[in-house]
Design a protein around this motif. Structure first.
Motif, PDB file in Angstrom:
ATOM      1  N   GLU A 133    -100.571 -27.467 -28.750  1.00  0.00           N
ATOM      2  CA  GLU A 133    -101.646 -28.368 -28.121  1.00  0.00           C
ATOM      3  C   GLU A 133    -101.484 -29.539 -28.542  1.00  0.00           C
ATOM      4  N   ALA A 134    -100.723 -29.767 -29.572  1.00  0.00           N
ATOM      5  CA  ALA A 134    -100.523 -31.059 -30.289  1.00  0.00           C
ATOM      6  C   ALA A 134     -99.677 -32.107 -29.994  1.00  0.00           C
ATOM      7  N   THR A 135     -99.721 -33.201 -30.298  1.00  0.00           N
ATOM      8  CA  THR A 135     -98.788 -34.280 -29.767  1.00  0.00           C
ATOM      9  C   THR A 135     -98.220 -34.887 -31.256  1.00  0.00           C
ATOM     10  N   VAL A 136     -97.022 -34.637 -31.288  1.00  0.00           N
ATOM     11  CA  VAL A 136     -96.095 -34.874 -32.584  1.00  0.00           C
ATOM     12  C   VAL A 136     -95.492 -36.218 -32.417  1.00  0.00           C
ATOM     13  N   GLY A 137     -95.747 -37.307 -33.355  1.00  0.00           N
ATOM     14  CA  GLY A 137     -95.328 -38.493 -33.460  1.00  0.00           C
ATOM     15  C   GLY A 137     -94.102 -38.543 -34.488  1.00  0.00           C
ATOM     16  N   PHE A 138     -92.854 -39.110 -34.126  1.00  0.00           N
ATOM     17  CA  PHE A 138     -91.707 -39.254 -34.758  1.00  0.00           C
ATOM     18  C   PHE A 138     -91.443 -40.686 -35.442  1.00  0.00           C
ATOM     19  N   VAL A 139     -91.414 -40.846 -36.556  1.00  0.00           N
ATOM     20  CA  VAL A 139     -91.069 -42.275 -37.112  1.00  0.00           C
ATOM     21  C   VAL A 139     -89.762 -42.013 -37.553  1.00  0.00           C
ATOM     22  N   GLY A 140     -88.752 -42.421 -36.720  1.00  0.00           N
ATOM     23  CA  GLY A 140     -87.269 -42.196 -36.875  1.00  0.00           C
ATOM     24  C   GLY A 140     -86.890 -41.032 -35.902  1.00  0.00           C
ATOM     25  N   PHE A 141     -85.855 -41.227 -35.438  1.00  0.00           N
ATOM     26  CA  PHE A 141     -85.652 -40.205 -34.425  1.00  0.00           C
ATOM     27  C   PHE A 141     -84.040 -39.921 -34.469  1.00  0.00           C
ATOM     28  N   GLY A 142     -83.477 -39.863 -35.449  1.00  0.00           N
ATOM     29  CA  GLY A 142     -81.854 -39.601 -35.810  1.00  0.00           C
ATOM     30  C   GLY A 142     -81.598 -38.048 -35.884  1.00  0.00           C
ATOM     31  N   HIS A 143     -80.912 -37.439 -36.552  1.00  0.00           N
ATOM     32  CA  HIS A 143     -80.769 -36.250 -36.986  1.00  0.00           C
ATOM     33  C   HIS A 143     -81.792 -35.443 -37.220  1.00  0.00           C
ATOM     34  N   ILE A 144     -82.496 -35.900 -38.081  1.00  0.00           N
ATOM     35  CA  ILE A 144     -83.734 -35.096 -38.596  1.00  0.00           C
ATOM     36  C   ILE A 144     -84.637 -34.945 -37.417  1.00  0.00           C
ATOM     37  N   GLY A 145     -85.218 -36.209 -37.038  1.00  0.00           N
ATOM     38  CA  GLY A 145     -86.428 -36.194 -36.040  1.00  0.00           C
ATOM     39  C   GLY A 145     -86.039 -35.582 -34.659  1.00  0.00           C
TER      40      GLY A 145
END
Length: 317
Positions: A133-145
């Motif tokens: 039910e959550a919204t996940v925000g990614f600060v950086g979206f390279g290999h890890i993100g």
């Protein structure tokens, strides 16, 4: 010179993959005196920890190869002109597991429940919602993100992302939207959970400060697997201590021990806070991570010996 402690377990594999007659030294990590004493004849240093006093001793260095993604511990300006700096990855699966596991642990209050039950108290709160039910925000979206997002999406979560280049294809990645760092405020206001994996640069240092943490709101959780100083140290401690931020999983820090083993990770007592999961920069330390990194590094050393181009070049001194 191989001065990364996690590669030692693959010493036989590593040395067997190098060109014939290659001489390899394995000085103790963090023993800068020993490293400087033998570095003068070296062509290659394998380490992400190369301060100025070490770099200046490597008069013949042609390649400094980090045994991971981060190269912020390499003093490029002190290296001989023309030295190539390269990195390697393969940590994204392990770190993605950490991000998901710590998010669940914090959102469901397991740290507090564990501490309470050890003292005989049955703390049984309702939690804000399932991960799906959550919204996940990614600060950086390279290999890890990107890898972490695939794991979160498997739970049914929604995702948004910002990156330094702003080139993430939201449709292809099944995100609600994606933008650049100018969209950070919008991400923080939207996300229930923020995963930080952006590299540390002058532009990203303290990019999340007191104002940004306030935008996240009191029910949000932060997971930092990028670099500690991307999130302002003072502001983060204050927000967690006051409850302005619900919780944080911190695998990257502000202070690292000189000997690599003993020392507090911050000038603030994060260890006293019941809403913080503290780990010693260990989220990516799977055996498979370093086996693959050893393969990458030795392949680049073979390329160097053959006069071929190096893969994963980050910069040149």
């Amino acid at each position: 010179m191989v001065a990364d402690p996690h590669l030692a377990q693959f010493r036989e594999q590593f040395e067997a993959a190098l060109p014939a007659a290659t001489l390899v030294h394995w000085p103790a990590p963090k023993d800068y005196d020993a490293l400087r004493s033998v570095l003068g004849d070296a062509d290659v240093l394998v380490s992400g920890d190369c301060p100025a006093e070490v770099a200046a001793a490597g008069k013949r260095l042609r390649l400094v190869h980090a045994a991971g993604a981060g190269v912020d511990g390499i003093d490029v300006a002190a290296l001989p002109p023309g030295t190539v700096i390269a990195n390697t990855f393969h940590h994204e699966d392990a770190i993605a597991e950490y991000a998901v596991a710590s998010a669940i642990l914090l959102r469901r209050g397991f740290l507090r429940q564990d501490a309470a039950l050890r003292n005989g108290t049955w703390e049984q709160p309702t939690y804000p919602g399932l991960l799906g039910e959550a919204t996940v925000g990614f600060v950086g979206f390279g290999h890890i993100g990107a890898c972490a997002w695939r794991r979160f999406r498997g739970f049914g979560a929604k995702g948004v992302a910002v990156s330094r280049r702003g080139d993430v294809d939201a449709v292809a990645e099944h995100l609600l939207w994606a933008g650049d760092m100018d969209d950070l405020d919008a991400l923080l206001e939207t996300a229930d959970l923020v995963v930080v994996s952006v590299p540390l640069t002058e532009e990203t240092r303290a990019v999340i400060g007191a104002r940004e943490l306030k935008l996240m709101g009191p029910s949000s959780v932060l997971v930092n697997v990028g670099r500690g100083p991307v999130v302002d140290e003072d502001a983060l401690y204050a927000a967690l201590r006051s409850g302005a931020t619900a919780g944080a999983a911190l695998d990257v820090w502000y202070d690292y021990p000189a000997d690599g083993r003993t020392g507090h990770p911050s000038r603030h007592p994060f260890h006293s806070l019941p809403n913080v999961l503290m780990t010693p920069h260990s989220s990516g330390l799977a055996r498979s991570t370093f086996a693959r990194r050893a393969d990458d590094i030795t392949a680049n050393i073979r390329r160097l010996a053959a006069g071929q181009g190096i893969d994963n070049v980050v910069g040149v001194a």
